[in-house]
Design a protein around this motif. Sequence first.
Motif, PDB file in Angstrom:
ATOM      1  N   LYS A  52     -24.105  -2.007  18.858  1.00  9.69           N
ATOM      2  CA  LYS A  52     -22.964  -1.730  19.742  1.00  9.69           C
ATOM      3  C   LYS A  52     -23.135  -0.429  20.526  1.00  9.69           C
ATOM      4  O   LYS A  52     -22.310  -0.105  21.364  1.00  9.69           O
ATOM      5  N   ARG A  54     -22.613   2.377  19.175  1.00 10.30           N
ATOM      6  CA  ARG A  54     -21.366   3.011  18.754  1.00 10.30           C
ATOM      7  C   ARG A  54     -21.674   4.273  17.972  1.00 10.30           C
ATOM      8  O   ARG A  54     -22.547   4.272  17.103  1.00 10.30           O
ATOM      9  N   SER A 139     -14.899  -4.717  16.980  1.00 14.02           N
ATOM     10  CA  SER A 139     -14.906  -5.700  18.051  1.00 14.02           C
ATOM     11  C   SER A 139     -16.356  -5.875  18.527  1.00 14.02           C
ATOM     12  O   SER A 139     -17.134  -4.917  18.526  1.00 14.02           O
ATOM     13  N   ASN A 141     -18.216  -5.975  21.125  1.00  8.41           N
ATOM     14  CA  ASN A 141     -18.582  -5.585  22.494  1.00  8.41           C
ATOM     15  C   ASN A 141     -19.449  -4.333  22.426  1.00  8.41           C
ATOM     16  O   ASN A 141     -19.487  -3.660  21.390  1.00  8.41           O
ATOM     17  N   SER A 147     -13.070  -5.473  25.046  1.00  9.06           N
ATOM     18  CA  SER A 147     -13.276  -6.301  23.855  1.00  9.06           C
ATOM     19  C   SER A 147     -13.432  -7.782  24.236  1.00  9.06           C
ATOM     20  O   SER A 147     -12.841  -8.239  25.210  1.00  9.06           O
ATOM     21  N   HIS A 227     -11.789   3.837  27.149  1.00  7.62           N
ATOM     22  CA  HIS A 227     -12.246   2.929  26.135  1.00  7.62           C
ATOM     23  C   HIS A 227     -11.885   1.609  26.773  1.00  7.62           C
ATOM     24  O   HIS A 227     -11.053   1.583  27.659  1.00  7.62           O
TER      25      HIS A 227
HETATM   26 MG    MG Z   1     -13.416  -1.973  19.626  1.00  4.49          MG
END
Ligand code: MG
Length: 337
Positions: A52, A54, A139, A141, A147, A227
Amino acid sequence: MGKVVPATEENIKLGAKLLAEGRLVAFPTETVYGLGAVFCLEQAVARIFEVKRRPFFDPLIVHVASKEEVFLLWREVPREVEVLLSRFWPGPLTLVLPRKETVPDIVTAGLDTVAVRIPAHPVALKLIQYCGFPIAAPSANLFGHVSPTQAKDVEEDLGDEVDLILDGGVTSVGVESTILLFREGDFYLLRPGGVAVELIEELLGRKVILRRGFSGPTLAPGMLKTHYAPRVPLYIFEGAVEELGRVNLENIVVLSPFPPSFSGDMVFVLSEKGDLKEVAFRLFAALRELERKRVKKALAIPVPEVGLGRAIMDRLKKASRGVARLVDGELVFVESK
Ligand code: MG
Ligand code: TXA
């Protein structure tokens, strides 16, 4: 075999087997699609962050299929939390409570709490049951992107790196779960979502403390200003909607929660009846559609920040670059990020 497969009984079992082997499986929930790994397989969980893109400081929600399983994760379930769970689970409500040692640091970003929910989706529930373990899943994405509400959105963002994507159609709620933190006897709203805060307050008979006033150590990235951002410059319209009919809207798409008094090719109506549930259901799909159509600029008409409107406006604000106002009959765009 392609990555996206229909969520048949057989494929859900395959997904569960892959998860147990430490692979990543994307699956539908009632809110948005999730990217899952078995919560206690640290390497698999680490891969979620990589795939991700992330940051590791952003903790994950753990998904369970029954209330009994929360005892693997939480130290205890306070009575008022129990009241909420009995009413809203399975469903789009996530609770954050002190965690047990069994939950790896990587899941919680080192916090002493863990976020948990039971999704209200037969595919998600079966996947967790067949796998036999709680599933950590953000999520599905790319970090910071809108999302995913359908399998093709997941494929577009993460297709090459996910081991399997279970296609269960379009998700029914369309925005993510409401996240509540319970701490020292108070409930804090970390993210508005599929369950309206008003319903929670009504059931509890008291107020939930809104995130704005909360300066604890618990950073939910929902708190980052951008976001869910679509790759289309989006602005929230401030002003009287009727007046937009008199403005030159060339090359601007208007995203409206109800049919406005003016019409045009460039008006994207989210709900013919102005129903907030439908607006939430269609919002992320609409943002992704604007990207696919390579729209140059979009204008979103706001909804009142009550009920589901709170989650809708939260996502719109995070997706937008600023606001647009009418000054002497001309649209003026004000960037705020
Ligand atoms: Mg999310
Ligand atoms: O509807 C949903 O909640 C979806 C589906 C897949 O379940 N999941 C989802 O996950 O939206 P994600 O990772 O995109 O957002 C989870 C949010 C993040 O903002 C994270 O910071 C917050 O939950 N969170 C997770 N654990 C937390 C914790 N221990 N304390 C505070 N916030 C936490």
